[in-house]
Motif scaffolding. Structure first.
Motif, PDB file in Angstrom:
ATOM      1  N   MET A   1      41.358  31.238   7.289  1.00 54.06           N
ATOM      2  CA  MET A   1      42.691  30.716   7.011  1.00 54.06           C
ATOM      3  C   MET A   1      42.752  29.241   7.427  1.00 54.06           C
ATOM      4  N   ASP A   2      43.143  28.366   6.494  1.00 50.57           N
ATOM      5  CA  ASP A   2      43.229  26.946   6.813  1.00 50.57           C
ATOM      6  C   ASP A   2      44.478  26.667   7.644  1.00 50.57           C
ATOM      7  N   VAL A   3      44.315  25.841   8.645  1.00 46.16           N
ATOM      8  CA  VAL A   3      45.458  25.511   9.506  1.00 46.16           C
ATOM      9  C   VAL A   3      45.653  24.002   9.491  1.00 46.16           C
ATOM     10  N   ASP A   4      46.820  23.554   9.056  1.00 46.70           N
ATOM     11  CA  ASP A   4      47.113  22.130   8.987  1.00 46.70           C
ATOM     12  C   ASP A   4      47.878  21.731  10.260  1.00 46.70           C
ATOM     13  N   LEU A   5      47.172  21.041  11.160  1.00 48.01           N
ATOM     14  CA  LEU A   5      47.800  20.696  12.449  1.00 48.01           C
ATOM     15  C   LEU A   5      49.027  19.802  12.265  1.00 48.01           C
ATOM     16  N   ASP A   6      48.993  18.928  11.263  1.00 47.86           N
ATOM     17  CA  ASP A   6      50.146  18.037  11.048  1.00 47.86           C
ATOM     18  C   ASP A   6      51.394  18.845  10.713  1.00 47.86           C
ATOM     19  N   LYS A 271      45.064  27.057  16.600  1.00 47.91           N
ATOM     20  CA  LYS A 271      44.264  26.850  15.382  1.00 47.91           C
ATOM     21  C   LYS A 271      42.881  27.488  15.538  1.00 47.91           C
ATOM     22  N   ARG A 272      42.258  27.246  16.701  1.00 47.80           N
ATOM     23  CA  ARG A 272      40.913  27.791  16.907  1.00 47.80           C
ATOM     24  C   ARG A 272      40.945  29.320  16.864  1.00 47.80           C
ATOM     25  N   ALA A 273      41.943  29.905  17.519  1.00 51.03           N
ATOM     26  CA  ALA A 273      42.030  31.375  17.548  1.00 51.03           C
ATOM     27  C   ALA A 273      42.253  31.920  16.139  1.00 51.03           C
ATOM     28  N   LEU A 274      43.136  31.288  15.419  1.00 53.24           N
ATOM     29  CA  LEU A 274      43.450  31.745  14.064  1.00 53.24           C
ATOM     30  C   LEU A 274      42.219  31.678  13.171  1.00 53.24           C
ATOM     31  N   GLU A 275      41.498  30.547  13.263  1.00 50.88           N
ATOM     32  CA  GLU A 275      40.327  30.386  12.393  1.00 50.88           C
ATOM     33  C   GLU A 275      39.229  31.374  12.786  1.00 50.88           C
ATOM     34  N   THR A 276      39.053  31.568  14.091  1.00 51.47           N
ATOM     35  CA  THR A 276      38.000  32.500  14.513  1.00 51.47           C
ATOM     36  C   THR A 276      38.324  33.915  14.043  1.00 51.47           C
ATOM     37  N   LEU A 277      39.563  34.317  14.231  1.00 52.28           N
ATOM     38  CA  LEU A 277      39.905  35.711  13.910  1.00 52.28           C
ATOM     39  C   LEU A 277      39.902  35.966  12.403  1.00 52.28           C
ATOM     40  N   THR A 278      40.381  35.008  11.629  1.00 52.82           N
ATOM     41  CA  THR A 278      40.508  35.282  10.189  1.00 52.82           C
ATOM     42  C   THR A 278      39.244  34.905   9.413  1.00 52.82           C
ATOM     43  N   ALA A 279      38.591  33.792   9.789  1.00 51.41           N
ATOM     44  CA  ALA A 279      37.439  33.357   8.992  1.00 51.41           C
ATOM     45  C   ALA A 279      36.150  34.000   9.492  1.00 51.41           C
ATOM     46  N   GLU A 280      35.954  33.970  10.807  1.00 53.86           N
ATOM     47  CA  GLU A 280      34.675  34.454  11.326  1.00 53.86           C
ATOM     48  C   GLU A 280      34.684  35.959  11.547  1.00 53.86           C
ATOM     49  N   ALA A 281      35.834  36.506  11.963  1.00 53.23           N
ATOM     50  CA  ALA A 281      35.850  37.930  12.316  1.00 53.23           C
ATOM     51  C   ALA A 281      36.551  38.786  11.255  1.00 53.23           C
ATOM     52  N   SER A 282      37.064  38.157  10.193  1.00 46.33           N
ATOM     53  CA  SER A 282      37.649  38.896   9.055  1.00 46.33           C
ATOM     54  C   SER A 282      38.865  39.744   9.406  1.00 46.33           C
ATOM     55  N   TYR A 283      39.631  39.326  10.378  1.00 42.96           N
ATOM     56  CA  TYR A 283      40.915  40.006  10.597  1.00 42.96           C
ATOM     57  C   TYR A 283      41.927  39.441   9.615  1.00 42.96           C
ATOM     58  N   GLN A 284      42.887  40.270   9.252  1.00 44.99           N
ATOM     59  CA  GLN A 284      43.952  39.790   8.377  1.00 44.99           C
ATOM     60  C   GLN A 284      45.112  39.312   9.243  1.00 44.99           C
ATOM     61  N   PHE A 285      45.657  38.153   8.900  1.00 43.34           N
ATOM     62  CA  PHE A 285      46.828  37.652   9.622  1.00 43.34           C
ATOM     63  C   PHE A 285      48.053  38.393   9.088  1.00 43.34           C
ATOM     64  N   PRO A 421      63.077  30.357  -9.869  1.00 43.95           N
ATOM     65  CA  PRO A 421      64.415  30.844 -10.229  1.00 43.95           C
ATOM     66  C   PRO A 421      64.593  32.321  -9.841  1.00 43.95           C
ATOM     67  N   GLU A 422      63.508  33.108  -9.878  1.00 44.21           N
ATOM     68  CA  GLU A 422      63.648  34.550  -9.607  1.00 44.21           C
ATOM     69  C   GLU A 422      63.346  34.942  -8.161  1.00 44.21           C
ATOM     70  N   ALA A 423      62.571  34.120  -7.469  1.00 38.42           N
ATOM     71  CA  ALA A 423      62.085  34.576  -6.155  1.00 38.42           C
ATOM     72  C   ALA A 423      61.812  33.408  -5.218  1.00 38.42           C
ATOM     73  N   ILE A 424      61.725  33.756  -3.916  1.00 34.83           N
ATOM     74  CA  ILE A 424      61.231  32.805  -2.909  1.00 34.83           C
ATOM     75  C   ILE A 424      59.943  33.408  -2.366  1.00 34.83           C
ATOM     76  N   ALA A 425      58.862  32.644  -2.434  1.00 34.25           N
ATOM     77  CA  ALA A 425      57.584  33.156  -1.933  1.00 34.25           C
ATOM     78  C   ALA A 425      57.086  32.256  -0.811  1.00 34.25           C
ATOM     79  N   VAL A 426      56.605  32.872   0.258  1.00 29.88           N
ATOM     80  CA  VAL A 426      56.053  32.109   1.383  1.00 29.88           C
ATOM     81  C   VAL A 426      54.577  31.873   1.100  1.00 29.88           C
ATOM     82  N   ARG A 427      54.155  30.625   1.086  1.00 33.41           N
ATOM     83  CA  ARG A 427      52.756  30.265   0.840  1.00 33.41           C
ATOM     84  C   ARG A 427      51.959  30.425   2.148  1.00 33.41           C
ATOM     85  N   PRO A 428      50.610  30.487   2.076  1.00 28.89           N
ATOM     86  CA  PRO A 428      49.840  30.671   3.320  1.00 28.89           C
ATOM     87  C   PRO A 428      50.193  29.695   4.444  1.00 28.89           C
ATOM     88  N   PRO A 429      50.367  28.402   4.197  1.00 29.92           N
ATOM     89  CA  PRO A 429      50.737  27.542   5.349  1.00 29.92           C
ATOM     90  C   PRO A 429      52.095  27.931   5.930  1.00 29.92           C
TER      91      PRO A 429
END
Ligand code: SF4
Length: 460
Positions: A1-6, A271-285, A421-429
């Motif tokens: 999962m990409d994490v944008d620190l800004d 950020k480090r925890a999120l990337e380790t868990l989702t990218a390296e260890a394949s947990y789903q956020f 117009p029909e929905a609100i969707a939350v994007r990954p960031p």
């Protein structure tokens, strides 16, 4: 999962976690025991077969962790625990006659404090007390929080005997320096042994709790903790952010502020925890602070759009009313929230008078229910279909929520949400900042003056 620190930096602010809507600081004593009892009777008459979720609060701990934010009491006195258990059972017996006996219990959670401070025999007896009074469904989720310090294999055996199928173990950090600074020295081998015992006794679902933002935490110690945790292969991981609020929780003054990671470091730890868990260890956020293996029930419920949120966090048991027993417990009925007293003296006094120990609550208005529905859809399922909300609540979505949509527009420009117009969707960031997205719909937050705002923890 990409994490944008800004983005994290830009949107990091104090916001509710939305385990309820409205949130607990809005509860008041105008809605008390009588309102709660009347609502219990009404809801059990109108929905006599609706599922139930039970929460037991066991507030005692042997030692104070300096970061603690729970309703807990330190004790070394077994008589104090035995007394509390007698009253807890009496509280259960006061409520049971008001409930329909046809309601299946689909979820039981033992929280605290430290539930495993009870002896194995006390665990068996309290579990038996519940089973004698409720119709616990064969596939009920029964979970218990445990502290590896002081845990024995007999505790695990007793928990399994009463049907526990999920164990949640507090870890926080495996680093000795961090552990000393938070007054929770817990060698890694204790956690490993607890996991081995649990699996050996057939408790297959294991959750490990971690905390970031603790004193002396560094990227290196965080990584070492994550490596140790991933190696234990838990089904779920909770990664909480430490909220340092010594003005509210005086014992947190025992943590040296100089030792706390600076705000920028907190973001990097997250950020480090999120990337380790989702990218390296394949947990789903899953959301906020929860991660699960892709085949775990929570992850499946998220994919199916059936995930829910209650005071215990994310849940797969949709639609179950929560009845809470014990000090500070929060009842969550569809038509009313109610909280038990937070002092032992009042708790015992009320029960001695055969009264349920509820002291405050909140009755959601129709507007609250509408906003709660939208907030929970965003928090749990990352999407709101406007037509479904309009059909259910008889409103014109865009007209009713024009203020909220205005608040979301900058977030749409920053890629957090998509406004169709029909929905609100939350994007990954936006899923990392879902509290900000949900808060756009929080009428209580936006209608109160800044001085009247309760203190909430920061998004990250
Ligand atoms: S074990 Fe949990 S509840 Fe008890 S003091 Fe530590 S953090 Fe608080």
């Amino acid at each position: 999962m990409d994490v944008d620190l800004d983005l994290l930096r830009q949107y990091n602010q104090s916001l509710p976690r939305y385990t309820s809507y409205p949130t607990v600081p809005h509860f008041g004593e105008a809605v008390g025991r009588e309102a709660f009892q009347a609502e219990v009777v009404r809801e059990n008459a109108s929905s006599p077969e609706a599922p139930l979720s039970l929460y037991l609060h066991l507030p005692f701990c042997r030692q104070l962790c300096y970061y603690c934010g729970c309703h807990m009491k330190v004790t070394h006195d077994p008589a104090r625990i035995a007394k509390y258990l007698r009253y807890l059972k009496r509280e259960i017996d006061l409520l049971v006659p008001l409930l329909s006996s046809d309601r299946p219990v689909t979820q039981v959670h033992w929280g605290g404090g430290t539930p495993t401070l009870l002896s194995p025999e006390q665990i068996r007896k309290l579990g038996g007390h519940l089973r004698d009074r409720f119709r616990v469904a064969p596939d009920a989720e029964i979970s218990i929080e445990a502290d590896p310090r002081g845990l024995t294999e007999s505790h695990i055996a007793a928990a399994r005997e009463i049907g526990v199928n999920r164990l949640s173990l507090g870890v926080q950090s495996f680093d000795r320096t961090v552990q000393e600074a938070i007054n929770r020295v817990q060698p890694e081998r204790l956690t490993r042994t607890a996991v081995r015992w649990a699996r050996g006794h057939g408790i297959d679902s294991i959750n490990l709790d971690l905390v970031y933002g603790l004193p002396h935490q560094t990227l290196e110690t965080m990584e070492a903790t994550l490596d140790g945790v991933v190696d234990l292969d838990p089904d779920r991981i909770a990664l909480y952010s430490y909220a340092h609020v010594p003005s509210v929780l005086a014992h947190q003054r025992l943590i040296s502020e100089e030792a706390l990671p600076a705000p920028e470091m907190r973001l990097r730890l997250f950020k480090r925890a999120l990337e380790t868990l989702t990218a390296e260890a394949s947990y789903q956020f899953i959301g906020l602070d929860h991660f699960a293996k892709p085949d775990d029930e929570l992850a499946c419920a998220q994919q199916n759009g059936t995930l829910r949120r209650n005071f215990q966090g994310y849940s797969t048991r949709a639609g179950a009313d929560v009845y809470a027993f014990g000090l500070s417990g929060i009842h969550q009925l569809s038509g009313l929230y109610a909280q038990n007293t937070k002092t032992l003296r009042t708790y015992y006094d009320q029960i001695d008078q055969d009264r349920l120990p509820v002291y405050r609550g909140y009755r959601p208005t129709q507007e609250d229910r509408l906003r709660r529905h939208v907030i929970m859809e965003l928090m749990c399922n990352a999407e709101v279909q406007k037509a479904a909300v309009e059909a259910r609540f008889n409103v014109d979505f865009d007209a009713h929520f024009s203020d909220a949509l205005d608040r979301l527009r900058p977030m749409a420009q920053d890629g957090l949400v998509v406004l169709d117009p029909e929905a609100i969707a939350v994007r990954p960031p936006g899923r990392l900042l879902v509290r900000n997205v949900a808060a756009a719909f929080d009428g209580h937050l936006h209608n109160a003056s800044p001085d009247a705002q309760p203190a909430y923890s920061e998004s990250v």
